[in-house]
Design a protein around this motif. Structure first.
Motif, PDB file in Angstrom:
ATOM      1  N   THR A  36      73.592  44.447  36.316  1.00 13.40           N
ATOM      2  CA  THR A  36      72.184  44.048  36.269  1.00 13.40           C
ATOM      3  C   THR A  36      71.321  44.745  37.318  1.00 13.40           C
ATOM      4  O   THR A  36      70.141  44.463  37.428  1.00 13.40           O
ATOM      5  CB  THR A  36      72.073  42.525  36.446  1.00 13.40           C
ATOM      6  OG1 THR A  36      72.746  42.155  37.647  1.00 13.40           O
ATOM      7  CG2 THR A  36      72.687  41.784  35.265  1.00 13.40           C
ATOM      8  N   CYS A  37      71.891  45.651  38.088  1.00 17.13           N
ATOM      9  CA  CYS A  37      71.161  46.406  39.107  1.00 17.13           C
ATOM     10  C   CYS A  37      70.518  47.617  38.421  1.00 17.13           C
ATOM     11  O   CYS A  37      71.201  48.359  37.703  1.00 17.13           O
ATOM     12  CB  CYS A  37      72.159  46.813  40.191  1.00 17.13           C
ATOM     13  SG  CYS A  37      71.852  48.330  41.048  1.00 17.13           S
ATOM     14  N   ILE A  38      69.217  47.823  38.619  1.00 15.64           N
ATOM     15  CA  ILE A  38      68.495  48.885  37.904  1.00 15.64           C
ATOM     16  C   ILE A  38      69.056  50.277  38.204  1.00 15.64           C
ATOM     17  O   ILE A  38      69.364  51.024  37.268  1.00 15.64           O
ATOM     18  CB  ILE A  38      66.976  48.789  38.150  1.00 15.64           C
ATOM     19  CG1 ILE A  38      66.445  47.517  37.493  1.00 15.64           C
ATOM     20  CG2 ILE A  38      66.252  50.020  37.612  1.00 15.64           C
ATOM     21  CD1 ILE A  38      65.015  47.185  37.806  1.00 15.64           C
ATOM     22  N   TRP A  93      79.142  41.956  41.672  1.00 15.79           N
ATOM     23  CA  TRP A  93      78.648  40.600  41.456  1.00 15.79           C
ATOM     24  C   TRP A  93      79.636  39.801  40.625  1.00 15.79           C
ATOM     25  O   TRP A  93      79.784  38.601  40.802  1.00 15.79           O
ATOM     26  CB  TRP A  93      77.269  40.606  40.816  1.00 15.79           C
ATOM     27  CG  TRP A  93      76.197  41.090  41.762  1.00 15.79           C
ATOM     28  CD1 TRP A  93      76.315  41.264  43.110  1.00 15.79           C
ATOM     29  CD2 TRP A  93      74.866  41.450  41.440  1.00 15.79           C
ATOM     30  NE1 TRP A  93      75.141  41.725  43.644  1.00 15.79           N
ATOM     31  CE2 TRP A  93      74.211  41.846  42.629  1.00 15.79           C
ATOM     32  CE3 TRP A  93      74.139  41.506  40.264  1.00 15.79           C
ATOM     33  CZ2 TRP A  93      72.910  42.269  42.676  1.00 15.79           C
ATOM     34  CZ3 TRP A  93      72.822  41.933  40.315  1.00 15.79           C
ATOM     35  CH2 TRP A  93      72.214  42.300  41.510  1.00 15.79           C
ATOM     36  N   CYS A 123      71.946  51.026  39.164  1.00 17.77           N
ATOM     37  CA  CYS A 123      73.312  51.036  38.630  1.00 17.77           C
ATOM     38  C   CYS A 123      73.303  51.267  37.117  1.00 17.77           C
ATOM     39  O   CYS A 123      74.123  52.029  36.596  1.00 17.77           O
ATOM     40  CB  CYS A 123      74.023  49.721  38.936  1.00 17.77           C
ATOM     41  SG  CYS A 123      74.092  49.300  40.686  1.00 17.77           S
ATOM     42  N   THR A 124      72.382  50.605  36.412  1.00 15.51           N
ATOM     43  CA  THR A 124      72.309  50.782  34.959  1.00 15.51           C
ATOM     44  C   THR A 124      71.832  52.186  34.609  1.00 15.51           C
ATOM     45  O   THR A 124      72.196  52.710  33.558  1.00 15.51           O
ATOM     46  CB  THR A 124      71.398  49.730  34.299  1.00 15.51           C
ATOM     47  OG1 THR A 124      70.094  49.810  34.869  1.00 15.51           O
ATOM     48  CG2 THR A 124      71.957  48.330  34.472  1.00 15.51           C
ATOM     49  N   ASP A 177      81.933  46.164  39.339  1.00 16.08           N
ATOM     50  CA  ASP A 177      80.774  45.274  39.362  1.00 16.08           C
ATOM     51  C   ASP A 177      81.013  44.247  40.470  1.00 16.08           C
ATOM     52  O   ASP A 177      81.814  43.327  40.320  1.00 16.08           O
ATOM     53  CB  ASP A 177      80.598  44.582  38.015  1.00 16.08           C
ATOM     54  CG  ASP A 177      79.312  43.794  37.916  1.00 16.08           C
ATOM     55  OD1 ASP A 177      78.927  43.140  38.912  1.00 16.08           O
ATOM     56  OD2 ASP A 177      78.679  43.821  36.843  1.00 16.08           O
ATOM     57  N   VAL A 184      74.700  47.905  50.368  1.00 15.41           N
ATOM     58  CA  VAL A 184      73.741  47.928  49.263  1.00 15.41           C
ATOM     59  C   VAL A 184      74.468  48.410  48.012  1.00 15.41           C
ATOM     60  O   VAL A 184      75.552  49.002  48.105  1.00 15.41           O
ATOM     61  CB  VAL A 184      72.533  48.871  49.550  1.00 15.41           C
ATOM     62  CG1 VAL A 184      71.778  48.423  50.782  1.00 15.41           C
ATOM     63  CG2 VAL A 184      72.967  50.309  49.676  1.00 15.41           C
ATOM     64  N   ILE A 185      73.858  48.148  46.864  1.00 14.96           N
ATOM     65  CA  ILE A 185      74.407  48.696  45.621  1.00 14.96           C
ATOM     66  C   ILE A 185      73.327  49.521  44.951  1.00 14.96           C
ATOM     67  O   ILE A 185      72.150  49.200  45.078  1.00 14.96           O
ATOM     68  CB  ILE A 185      74.973  47.611  44.687  1.00 14.96           C
ATOM     69  CG1 ILE A 185      73.918  46.590  44.322  1.00 14.96           C
ATOM     70  CG2 ILE A 185      76.207  46.981  45.280  1.00 14.96           C
ATOM     71  CD1 ILE A 185      74.351  45.613  43.238  1.00 14.96           C
ATOM     72  N   PRO A 186      73.716  50.579  44.313  1.00 12.41           N
ATOM     73  CA  PRO A 186      75.072  51.106  44.223  1.00 12.41           C
ATOM     74  C   PRO A 186      75.483  51.845  45.499  1.00 12.41           C
ATOM     75  O   PRO A 186      74.650  52.413  46.193  1.00 12.41           O
ATOM     76  CB  PRO A 186      74.993  52.079  43.052  1.00 12.41           C
ATOM     77  CG  PRO A 186      73.571  52.542  43.025  1.00 12.41           C
ATOM     78  CD  PRO A 186      72.757  51.377  43.509  1.00 12.41           C
ATOM     79  N   GLY A 237      78.699  48.666  42.164  1.00 13.89           N
ATOM     80  CA  GLY A 237      77.362  48.324  41.700  1.00 13.89           C
ATOM     81  C   GLY A 237      77.391  47.010  40.950  1.00 13.89           C
ATOM     82  O   GLY A 237      78.232  46.154  41.204  1.00 13.89           O
ATOM     83  N   ALA A 238      76.466  46.885  40.002  1.00 11.00           N
ATOM     84  CA  ALA A 238      76.404  45.684  39.164  1.00 11.00           C
ATOM     85  C   ALA A 238      75.740  46.036  37.847  1.00 11.00           C
ATOM     86  O   ALA A 238      74.883  46.928  37.793  1.00 11.00           O
ATOM     87  CB  ALA A 238      75.631  44.574  39.873  1.00 11.00           C
TER      88      ALA A 238
END
Length: 178
Positions: free
Chosen positions: A76-78, A106, A80-81, A104, A119-121, A73-74
């Protein structure tokens, strides 16, 4: 000659008996350690840390004989957070029973190379034998199963999108984690 509870021991007998007892004790300790697979000793080399920042040695992780979940994921990915606190909590609660990792993609793109991530996540699962997890009902669990182009062998099982704590626990339960 010394006498212990009515038995006479010579110095020569002691030279044989003491090393024999030491060897038996060492053998018993080795047997107990090798026959008992639990608990897993968590090492100090960060194999059980949640966040991956330098390398992802999947073969080393598989060697622990525990189910594995890698979440790509990342920060800053919604979705993911939203998953981040769940991953952190489960990593702490299930430490030594499963391995949970977060990469992460990114920040550390190279760590995602070789994995089927579009795609993430995206979560990738391996069972305790280091094989790709095979869900009982892939469609119901929204899992995708990937095979190697060369060997046609099952290579990866992934879930795309966020997962709840209950969904993750359900996967681990199906893999035998109590």
């Amino acid at each position: 000659m010394d006498k212990i509870k009515g038995v006479k021991f010579s110095k020569n007998m002691a030279k044989i008996l003491i090393p024999l007892l030491i060897a038996v004790a060492i053998g018993a300790i080795w047997y107990l350690k090798s026959s008992n697979k639990t608990p897993i000793v968590i090492d100090d080399n960060h194999s059980f840390d949640l966040y991956v920042t330098d390398s992802l040695d999947i073969e080393k992780l598989k060697a622990y004989g525990l189910p594995i979940m890698i979440d790509f994921g990342a920060d800053t990915c919604i979705p993911c957070t939203e998953m981040a606190p769940v991953l952190k909590q489960l990593n702490q609660e299930l430490r030594g029973k499963v391995i949970i990792k977060f990469v992460d993609v990114w920040k550390y793109q190279s760590l995602a190379e070789g994995y089927p991530i579009s795609v993430i996540p995206t979560q990738i699962f391996f069972d305790k034998d280091g094989k790709p997890y095979t869900p009982k009902d892939p469609e119901a669990s929204q899992m995708q199963m990937y095979s190697s182009k060369d060997t046609k062998e099952h290579a990866f099982t992934t879930h795309e999108g966020g997962m709840t704590k209950e969904q993750i626990l359900s996967v681990f339960k199906e893999m035998g984690v109590e």
